[in-house]
Design a protein around this motif. Structure first.
Motif, PDB file in Angstrom:
ATOM      1  N   GLU A  49      17.748 -29.972  41.652  1.00  0.00           N
ATOM      2  CA  GLU A  49      16.899 -28.981  42.310  1.00  0.00           C
ATOM      3  C   GLU A  49      15.517 -28.865  41.663  1.00  0.00           C
ATOM      4  N   ILE A  50      15.365 -29.428  40.491  1.00  0.00           N
ATOM      5  CA  ILE A  50      14.124 -29.256  39.740  1.00  0.00           C
ATOM      6  C   ILE A  50      13.264 -30.495  39.936  1.00  0.00           C
ATOM      7  N   GLY A  51      12.254 -30.372  40.786  1.00  0.00           N
ATOM      8  CA  GLY A  51      11.422 -31.516  41.122  1.00  0.00           C
ATOM      9  C   GLY A  51      10.288 -31.731  40.140  1.00  0.00           C
ATOM     10  N   LYS A  52       9.449 -32.690  40.462  1.00  0.00           N
ATOM     11  CA  LYS A  52       8.270 -32.960  39.655  1.00  0.00           C
ATOM     12  C   LYS A  52       7.259 -31.832  39.826  1.00  0.00           C
ATOM     13  N   PRO A  53       6.371 -31.639  38.867  1.00  0.00           N
ATOM     14  CA  PRO A  53       5.319 -30.632  39.050  1.00  0.00           C
ATOM     15  C   PRO A  53       4.457 -30.982  40.251  1.00  0.00           C
ATOM     16  N   PHE A  54       4.222 -30.010  41.114  1.00  0.00           N
ATOM     17  CA  PHE A  54       3.530 -30.301  42.372  1.00  0.00           C
ATOM     18  C   PHE A  54       2.088 -30.728  42.151  1.00  0.00           C
ATOM     19  N   TRP A  55       1.519 -30.419  41.005  1.00  0.00           N
ATOM     20  CA  TRP A  55       0.130 -30.766  40.741  1.00  0.00           C
ATOM     21  C   TRP A  55      -0.020 -32.142  40.090  1.00  0.00           C
ATOM     22  N   ASP A  56       1.097 -32.817  39.791  1.00  0.00           N
ATOM     23  CA  ASP A  56       1.021 -34.148  39.178  1.00  0.00           C
ATOM     24  C   ASP A  56       2.228 -34.957  39.636  1.00  0.00           C
ATOM     25  N   ARG A  57       2.067 -35.651  40.730  1.00  0.00           N
ATOM     26  CA  ARG A  57       3.195 -36.407  41.289  1.00  0.00           C
ATOM     27  C   ARG A  57       3.532 -37.637  40.463  1.00  0.00           C
ATOM     28  N   ASN A  58       2.682 -37.990  39.498  1.00  0.00           N
ATOM     29  CA  ASN A  58       2.986 -39.126  38.629  1.00  0.00           C
ATOM     30  C   ASN A  58       3.836 -38.718  37.425  1.00  0.00           C
ATOM     31  N   ALA A  59       4.019 -37.422  37.243  1.00  0.00           N
ATOM     32  CA  ALA A  59       4.815 -36.930  36.115  1.00  0.00           C
ATOM     33  C   ALA A  59       6.298 -37.171  36.377  1.00  0.00           C
ATOM     34  N   LYS A  60       7.075 -37.212  35.315  1.00  0.00           N
ATOM     35  CA  LYS A  60       8.519 -37.360  35.443  1.00  0.00           C
ATOM     36  C   LYS A  60       9.145 -36.041  35.896  1.00  0.00           C
TER      37      LYS A  60
ATOM     38  N   ALA B  38      -1.063 -18.826  39.169  1.00  0.00           N
ATOM     39  CA  ALA B  38      -1.804 -19.439  40.272  1.00  0.00           C
ATOM     40  C   ALA B  38      -3.256 -19.708  39.888  1.00  0.00           C
ATOM     41  N   ILE B  39      -3.913 -18.736  39.247  1.00  0.00           N
ATOM     42  CA  ILE B  39      -5.344 -18.889  38.976  1.00  0.00           C
ATOM     43  C   ILE B  39      -5.623 -19.962  37.924  1.00  0.00           C
ATOM     44  N   GLN B  40      -4.617 -20.342  37.128  1.00  0.00           N
ATOM     45  CA  GLN B  40      -4.842 -21.393  36.146  1.00  0.00           C
ATOM     46  C   GLN B  40      -4.513 -22.777  36.694  1.00  0.00           C
ATOM     47  N   ASN B  41      -4.163 -22.843  37.983  1.00  0.00           N
ATOM     48  CA  ASN B  41      -3.746 -24.099  38.597  1.00  0.00           C
ATOM     49  C   ASN B  41      -4.627 -24.387  39.811  1.00  0.00           C
ATOM     50  N   ARG B  42      -5.412 -25.440  39.756  1.00  0.00           N
ATOM     51  CA  ARG B  42      -6.407 -25.695  40.796  1.00  0.00           C
ATOM     52  C   ARG B  42      -5.817 -25.855  42.192  1.00  0.00           C
ATOM     53  N   PRO B  43      -4.738 -26.637  42.392  1.00  0.00           N
ATOM     54  CA  PRO B  43      -4.179 -26.748  43.742  1.00  0.00           C
ATOM     55  C   PRO B  43      -3.746 -25.404  44.331  1.00  0.00           C
ATOM     56  N   SER B  44      -3.200 -24.516  43.500  1.00  0.00           N
ATOM     57  CA  SER B  44      -2.754 -23.213  44.001  1.00  0.00           C
ATOM     58  C   SER B  44      -3.907 -22.379  44.533  1.00  0.00           C
ATOM     59  N   MET B  45      -5.117 -22.650  44.047  1.00  0.00           N
ATOM     60  CA  MET B  45      -6.308 -21.866  44.389  1.00  0.00           C
ATOM     61  C   MET B  45      -7.206 -22.580  45.389  1.00  0.00           C
ATOM     62  N   TRP B  46      -6.718 -23.627  46.046  1.00  0.00           N
ATOM     63  CA  TRP B  46      -7.570 -24.435  46.931  1.00  0.00           C
ATOM     64  C   TRP B  46      -8.800 -24.959  46.156  1.00  0.00           C
ATOM     65  N   GLY B  47      -8.674 -25.159  44.860  1.00  0.00           N
ATOM     66  CA  GLY B  47      -9.814 -25.600  44.054  1.00  0.00           C
ATOM     67  C   GLY B  47     -10.853 -24.520  43.854  1.00  0.00           C
ATOM     68  N   ARG B  48     -10.441 -23.255  43.848  1.00  0.00           N
ATOM     69  CA  ARG B  48     -11.395 -22.142  43.737  1.00  0.00           C
ATOM     70  C   ARG B  48     -11.021 -21.230  42.571  1.00  0.00           C
TER      71      ARG B  48
ATOM     72  N   ARG C  78      10.549 -29.317  25.579  1.00  0.00           N
ATOM     73  CA  ARG C  78       9.826 -30.581  25.331  1.00  0.00           C
ATOM     74  C   ARG C  78       9.363 -31.189  26.652  1.00  0.00           C
ATOM     75  N   TYR C  79      10.241 -31.165  27.638  1.00  0.00           N
ATOM     76  CA  TYR C  79       9.866 -31.695  28.950  1.00  0.00           C
ATOM     77  C   TYR C  79       8.674 -30.948  29.522  1.00  0.00           C
ATOM     78  N   MET C  80       8.724 -29.619  29.503  1.00  0.00           N
ATOM     79  CA  MET C  80       7.635 -28.826  30.059  1.00  0.00           C
ATOM     80  C   MET C  80       6.314 -29.139  29.352  1.00  0.00           C
ATOM     81  N   LEU C  81       6.354 -29.173  28.028  1.00  0.00           N
ATOM     82  CA  LEU C  81       5.131 -29.411  27.262  1.00  0.00           C
ATOM     83  C   LEU C  81       4.567 -30.801  27.544  1.00  0.00           C
ATOM     84  N   LYS C  82       5.422 -31.804  27.570  1.00  0.00           N
ATOM     85  CA  LYS C  82       4.945 -33.176  27.715  1.00  0.00           C
ATOM     86  C   LYS C  82       4.562 -33.532  29.143  1.00  0.00           C
ATOM     87  N   HIS C  83       5.410 -33.167  30.107  1.00  0.00           N
ATOM     88  CA  HIS C  83       5.235 -33.673  31.469  1.00  0.00           C
ATOM     89  C   HIS C  83       4.632 -32.668  32.449  1.00  0.00           C
ATOM     90  N   THR C  84       4.583 -31.388  32.094  1.00  0.00           N
ATOM     91  CA  THR C  84       4.017 -30.417  33.035  1.00  0.00           C
ATOM     92  C   THR C  84       2.844 -29.633  32.461  1.00  0.00           C
TER      93      THR C  84
END
Length: 306
Positions: free
Chosen positions: A63-74, A287-297, A106-112
């Motif tokens: 159920e735990i997918g890749k981070p939506f802001w980095d599809r290249n992450a594990k 949300a405000i610290q994540n560019r995709p969540s803010m439409w880049g705003r 460790r996963y969160m720090l390294k990959h997200t």
């Protein structure tokens, strides 16, 4: 003197707990001269409380997918498979055996969160604090003091006595506890500060972010709606569903900083996910610290270099 401290106070090396304590102490002593700013590396640690909770630790790995802001992450499952592959003779051991809080962190720090060395930085920091005070966490009475060891005393740190669980507990304490170093830093910090005729933010004030204050209903996800309109939608003391634009620069900065404080109050008030698991305390700040969540705003994470 005037100090405007540019954020991302953590993840850069050992010493982040002491650095946050020192900066908060400066702010408390010189509130009108010291301006602390928040960055994405400060705000994204708010994820730890919900994503390291017992509820989330019990979720099926699928159920735990890749981070939506980095599809290249594990994904977490891919990370744990790699961890298992690095151990000899455990090929048939279920992945769940490796799904500990320490490995999840460790996963969160390294990959997200983009800081693969931070787990060991924190182990070092806990060892230093134990050497200074004899124990960790140390007394609130010592929070205003941030001694650094003489160079020759760093060589006999007992790193092997700081367990993985100790490291996890430190990360949780420093952001979850009201007296934690990063929690205190966020309490005394701002999203934006005006010093003289200059506005300071962590990210960029550009055509996308200027005058814009996000909605307090903003979520840490890929928005399903269109970007907010580029026209004035300001109604004093109200928050529109897609945010609002404020023309007066001082009102705009005040509104951004109010957004931060309301978000921190929400983090305190809602320790867990909601029933639908689509919102948790501090959601608007994630949300405000994540560019995709803010439409880049977002003045927190936009960049002039992009």
């Amino acid at each position: 003197f005037l100090i405007a401290f540019f954020p991302d106070s953590v993840d850069k090396g050992p010493g982040d707990i002491r650095l946050c304590r020192a900066l908060v102490s400066l702010k408390q002593r010189y509130p009108d001269r010291v301006h602390l700013l928040v960055g994405n590396r400060d705000l994204n640690k708010l994820r730890f409380r919900s994503e390291l909770s017992d509820f989330d630790m019990a979720r099926p790995l699928e159920e735990i997918g890749k981070p939506f802001w980095d599809r290249n992450a594990k994904s977490l499952k891919e990370h744990l498979e790699q961890v298992r592959d690095n151990h000899v003779g455990v090929e048939d051991v279920p992945l769940e055996r490796f799904n500990t809080k320490a490995e999840r962190l460790r996963y969160m720090l390294k990959h997200t969160l983009g800081c693969p060395d931070t787990f060991e930085f924190r182990r070092n920091e806990v060892a230093v604090l134990r050497k200074i005070y004899g124990h960790y966490p140390y007394s609130v009475d010592h929070h205003a003091t941030t001694p650094f060891l003489p160079e020759n005393q760093y060589y006999d740190l007992l790193l092997n006595e700081v367990t993985d669980d100790n490291v996890v507990e430190s990360f949780e304490y420093e952001i979850n506890h009201p007296q934690g170093s990063l929690r205190q830093y966020l309490k005394y910090a701002s999203i934006a500060a005006i010093v003289g005729n200059t506005i300071f933010v962590h990210g960029a004030i550009d055509s996308l972010t200027m005058k814009f204050v996000p909605s307090l209903e903003s979520r840490f996800h890929l928005p399903e709606t269109s970007p907010p309109p580029f026209k004035s939608i300001h109604k004093k003391a109200t928050y529109q569903v897609n945010g609002r634009l404020i023309d007066d620069v001082h009102e705009w900065v005040d509104a951004l900083n109010e957004y931060l404080q309301i978000g921190l109050d929400d983090f305190e008030r809602r320790p867990n996910w909601n029933n639908e698991r689509n919102s948790r305390g501090g959601e608007a700040l994630l949300a405000i610290q994540n560019r995709p969540s803010m439409w880049g705003r977002s003045v927190v994470c936009n960049s002039y270099g992009d």
